[in-house]
Design a protein around this motif. Sequence first.
Motif, mmCIF file in Angstrom:
data_model
loop_
_atom_site.group_PDB
_atom_site.id
_atom_site.type_symbol
_atom_site.label_atom_id
_atom_site.label_comp_id
_atom_site.label_asym_id
_atom_site.label_seq_id
_atom_site.Cartn_x
_atom_site.Cartn_y
_atom_site.Cartn_z
ATOM 1 N N CYS A 166 0.118 3.085 3.686
ATOM 2 C CA CYS A 166 0.592 2.552 4.970
ATOM 3 C C CYS A 166 1.603 1.413 4.838
ATOM 4 O O CYS A 166 2.118 0.930 5.843
ATOM 5 C CB CYS A 166 -0.595 2.124 5.822
ATOM 6 S SG CYS A 166 -1.345 0.588 5.283
ATOM 7 N N CYS B 293 -5.543 -0.249 5.728
ATOM 8 C CA CYS B 293 -6.281 1.022 5.635
ATOM 9 C C CYS B 293 -7.359 1.009 4.561
ATOM 10 O O CYS B 293 -8.124 1.939 4.435
ATOM 11 C CB CYS B 293 -5.312 2.180 5.424
ATOM 12 S SG CYS B 293 -4.653 2.299 3.744
ATOM 13 N N CYS C 9 -5.839 -2.603 0.256
ATOM 14 C CA CYS C 9 -4.961 -2.690 1.424
ATOM 15 C C CYS C 9 -5.627 -3.446 2.582
ATOM 16 O O CYS C 9 -6.779 -3.183 2.922
ATOM 17 C CB CYS C 9 -4.555 -1.289 1.884
ATOM 18 S SG CYS C 9 -3.534 -1.330 3.369
ATOM 19 N N CYS D 251 0.810 -1.223 0.000
ATOM 20 C CA CYS D 251 0.000 0.000 0.000
ATOM 21 C C CYS D 251 0.849 1.282 0.000
ATOM 22 O O CYS D 251 1.754 1.415 0.818
ATOM 23 C CB CYS D 251 -0.900 -0.016 1.237
ATOM 24 S SG CYS D 251 -1.870 1.474 1.451
HETATM 25 ZN ZN ZN Z 1 -2.864 0.837 3.505
#
Ligand code: ZN
Length: 283
Positions: free
Chosen positions: A173, A196, A193, A170
């Motif tokens: 994050c 998140c 993801c 991702c």
């Molecule tokens: Zn993420």
Amino acid sequence: METLKNRIEQLKEKRPGYGEILDFYQKVREEQEKIKTNLKIEPIHLKKEWKELLAKEGFSLIQKEEFPLDIKASVALFHTLCQIGKEANPHMAEQIKKIREAVDNRKIDLKELLEGGETEEGIELVAEEFKFDKKAFLFLIQNSIQPSIEAGMEQLRSEADSEAWLKGYCPICGSPPSLSILKGEVGKRYLLCSFCRYEWRVERVFCPFCNNKEHGSLQYFCGEGEETYRIDLCEKCHLYIKTIDQRIIEESDPHLEDLATLHLDLLAIKKGYKRPTPNPWSN
Ligand SMILES: [Zn+2]
Ligand SMILES: [Zn+2]
């Protein structure tokens, strides 16, 4: 929420065996949606010069533990989820009884745990110490902070380039994907993801876990009469990811579709493949 409810009804009719878990899913999602409207999340500040450097070097914008949380809302949601879980199935009920006892007797500091809830290791250690089922405990913690995490992701959405990132993790994050999605007329492929819930584009023939791009060692299979879902297998790393074809079922909730096709995961596991980010609802 209305679309979700209708889809759940459809799925239940098609696959009655999933009834109990789908009802549980609906209740949890309803509660998460409810608190979303009143969340108080601190703004995330990114330094401009950092941002450019991070993107250039292939680093994510922030780390999992840097997401700001609305702790009060997360604590409240935790208690609501315990209530729902108690009625979901006997195993969950037993676990929740133990967990609540530890929380009520202040053996566990719930606030502190939720604040550090981004690290699975920490939660697993507590679960071990108190002999809770790790998966059930992790599920409750993560689902309690999920609305805050998604609100943080929304803040950063415009900072990432979902079409140009093209990596197996991702851009926001740094977490691995939980699912893959095909969209649009030409079937562009996106990854979702696992932390998140941000979506970013990748190449069609690509293993997000080992970056393999060789046609010959990337296979897939579908369930019988289920072209909407497929399991993408990588013969190099022996990991797999589930792909949902949103050209067929538009506007669907990928996590719900994932949950209603756990039988495909069983087939993949039987073939000797592993899923790095298993569906958190399965136990
Ligand atoms: Zn993420
Ligand atoms: Zn691979």
